[in-house]
Design a protein around this motif. Structure first.
Motif, PDB file in Angstrom:
ATOM      1  N   THR A  91       2.380  -0.509   6.017  1.00  0.00           N
ATOM      2  CA  THR A  91       1.863  -1.580   5.158  1.00  0.00           C
ATOM      3  C   THR A  91       0.590  -2.195   5.735  1.00  0.00           C
ATOM      4  O   THR A  91      -0.424  -2.357   5.040  1.00  0.00           O
ATOM      5  N   LEU A  92       0.642  -2.524   7.043  1.00  0.00           N
ATOM      6  CA  LEU A  92      -0.532  -3.119   7.681  1.00  0.00           C
ATOM      7  C   LEU A  92      -1.676  -2.122   7.767  1.00  0.00           C
ATOM      8  O   LEU A  92      -2.849  -2.472   7.548  1.00  0.00           O
ATOM      9  N   ALA A  93      -1.375  -0.869   8.070  1.00  0.00           N
ATOM     10  CA  ALA A  93      -2.423   0.157   8.152  1.00  0.00           C
ATOM     11  C   ALA A  93      -3.094   0.357   6.796  1.00  0.00           C
ATOM     12  O   ALA A  93      -4.316   0.537   6.713  1.00  0.00           O
ATOM     13  N   ALA A  94      -2.305   0.318   5.705  1.00  0.00           N
ATOM     14  CA  ALA A  94      -2.880   0.476   4.365  1.00  0.00           C
ATOM     15  C   ALA A  94      -3.831  -0.677   4.043  1.00  0.00           C
ATOM     16  O   ALA A  94      -4.881  -0.480   3.421  1.00  0.00           O
ATOM     17  N   GLU A  95      -3.466  -1.901   4.482  1.00  0.00           N
ATOM     18  CA  GLU A  95      -4.343  -3.047   4.250  1.00  0.00           C
ATOM     19  C   GLU A  95      -5.677  -2.890   4.978  1.00  0.00           C
ATOM     20  O   GLU A  95      -6.742  -3.145   4.412  1.00  0.00           O
ATOM     21  N   HIS A  96      -5.623  -2.452   6.248  1.00  0.00           N
ATOM     22  CA  HIS A  96      -6.847  -2.289   7.029  1.00  0.00           C
ATOM     23  C   HIS A  96      -7.680  -1.112   6.544  1.00  0.00           C
ATOM     24  O   HIS A  96      -8.912  -1.154   6.597  1.00  0.00           O
ATOM     25  N   LEU A  97      -7.030  -0.052   6.089  1.00  0.00           N
ATOM     26  CA  LEU A  97      -7.788   1.072   5.546  1.00  0.00           C
ATOM     27  C   LEU A  97      -8.577   0.638   4.306  1.00  0.00           C
ATOM     28  O   LEU A  97      -9.703   1.089   4.087  1.00  0.00           O
ATOM     29  N   ALA A  98      -7.977  -0.245   3.499  1.00  0.00           N
ATOM     30  CA  ALA A  98      -8.669  -0.705   2.284  1.00  0.00           C
ATOM     31  C   ALA A  98      -9.786  -1.683   2.614  1.00  0.00           C
ATOM     32  O   ALA A  98     -10.892  -1.587   2.054  1.00  0.00           O
ATOM     33  N   SER A  99      -9.534  -2.635   3.551  1.00  0.00           N
ATOM     34  CA  SER A  99     -10.519  -3.680   3.826  1.00  0.00           C
ATOM     35  C   SER A  99     -11.622  -3.221   4.782  1.00  0.00           C
ATOM     36  O   SER A  99     -12.795  -3.542   4.589  1.00  0.00           O
ATOM     37  N   ALA A 100     -11.252  -2.454   5.826  1.00  0.00           N
ATOM     38  CA  ALA A 100     -12.222  -2.074   6.854  1.00  0.00           C
ATOM     39  C   ALA A 100     -12.859  -0.716   6.605  1.00  0.00           C
ATOM     40  O   ALA A 100     -14.012  -0.484   6.997  1.00  0.00           O
TER      41      ALA A 100
END
Length: 405
Positions: A91-100
């Motif tokens: 979940t956290l990795a998906a958020e960072h992949l989208a934002s960063a």
């Protein structure tokens, strides 16, 4: 067709013969009543082939490109997967992949990819407290199995473990006395039950290495469910294994132990039984018929949920030990401190450095399989004549290469 689809064919055939009602068929195949009616309509119109999944063999139209998947997993490894405590969850990795990184991906899709690549492992959740449950309503829906260590022969013979199977709905019992609670002790008891009644839907057992085991570190990283030899036998039969967390969870079979420790011991004392062989013969011929007639009760529902009894050949392919091994460059397979020299065959051969399956039966018979084919072999023995296995046609099942060491 898959195993699930073949089971649906079997259940709907019983509906066609009016052996089962549609509501029972829905319970057996694990679908809603409305879905069961849809399957029944397709079965009537198209036969067994109508139950095959329409998308079988086709790639998903919504699948992500392989290039995109490789790039996402590379970023997860390089930026979000280093260190035991620094590894990002899906979940956290998906958020960072989208934002960063500007790469949008659903968290559940990323979770599945990370599990397949060994970049994430599932955390086991604590099971909630459960109240005492009611018995299952159908015969064969759930069977409990456990072993009871006791001085069953009261010093007249060796100590032993009584393997005990109890049906949850009817209290029907199957017993067998063995030396220990081993794989073969459990398998022989289950086979005796199947030969009498058929294959039950589920088996309720202890959390022991014979039935269930904890995953290795590699299995945890890959998110794989560990399977024991006995668990593999149950998978082939299409049975679900449910592991109890405590003796109280399977109280029906635990209480049953106390009954046998009273009644069975006294009856064997009168018969002066002194060996396991005599005890098992007495169990099958006298004790079990009398006990089940006296204590068996009617199930809440009349339908029998056992599946059909497999043939002798099918049971032989189920109740065996299977171990993966690698063929060496010298075409030697090492198994259980023994060396098997695989023989070359015309048109059919297993190349070196490939995986084969070594199958062993309780009587010591050994077979080596490569992609479902039996390979002939000779055992390498120091100072003794070589034992060999040659391919011989078998009318009961498949072509088999057998050798009894």
């Amino acid at each position: 067709m898959s195993e699930r689809e073949l089971r649906r064919v079997e259940v709907l055939a019983r509906v066609k013969s009016k052996e089962l009602k549609m509501a029972d068929a829905a319970n057996l195949v694990g679908v809603s009543y409305r879905q069961a009616k849809r399957l029944w309509k397709r079965y009537r119109e198209e036969g067994a082939k109508g139950l095959k999944h329409r998308s079988a063999g086709r790639a998903s139209a919504r699948a992500k490109p392989m290039k995109f998947r490789r790039r996402v997993l590379r970023l997860v490894r390089e930026k979000y997967g280093e260190g035991e405590g620094e590894c990002f969850g899906p979940t956290l990795a998906a958020e960072h992949l989208a934002s960063a990184d500007g790469m949008r991906i659903d968290a559940e899709t990323l979770r599945r990819w990370m599990l397949e690549e060994g970049l994430w492992r599932r955390r086991r959740k604590l099971k909630p407290y459960r109240q005492r449950r009611e018995s299952r309503p159908h015969f064969g829906e759930l069977v409990q199995m456990d072993g009871s260590f006791h001085d069953w022969l009261e010093g007249r013979g060796p100590d032993g473990c009584l393997m005990n199977m109890v049906d949850d709905a009817t209290s029907e019992v199957e017993l067998r006395l063995d030396e220990e609670e081993t794989i073969w002790a459990a398998a022989n008891t289950l086979r005796a039950w199947i030969e009498k009644h058929g294959v039950p839907q589920a088996l309720y057992v202890d959390w022991k290495n014979v039935y269930k085991r904890s995953p290795t570190q590699r299995e945890q990283l890959r998110g794989e469910e560990p399977v024991t030899q006995f668990g593999r036998m149950c998978e082939k039969l299409g049975m679900e294994i449910i592991a109890a967390g405590s003796p109280q969870a399977k109280g029906r079979v635990e209480r049953n132990h106390g009954t046998h420790q009273d009644r069975l011991i006294k009856k064997m004392r009168r018969k002066k039984i002194g060996t396991h062989e005599q005890a098992n013969e007495y169990l099958q011929q006298e004790y079990l018929p009398e006990y089940n007639q006296r204590f068996r009760r009617a199930a809440a529902e009349k339908e029998d949920y056992h599946r059909r009894r497999p043939s002798v050949g099918e049971l032989r392919e189920v109740f065996r030990l299977e171990s993966e091994r690698i063929i060496g460059n010298d075409w030697v397979v090492r198994y259980d401190n023994r060396l098997f020299q695989v023989q070359a065959q015309s048109r059919q051969y297993a190349p070196a450095q490939v995986k084969v399956v070594v199958c062993e039966w309780q009587d010591g018979t050994v077979e080596i399989e490569y992609r479902g084919r039996k390979l002939p072999w000779k055992e390498i023995l120091s100072g003794s004549p070589q034992v060999s296995a040659e391919l011989k046609p078998s009318p009961l099942f498949r072509v088999a290469a057998c050798a009894t060491p």
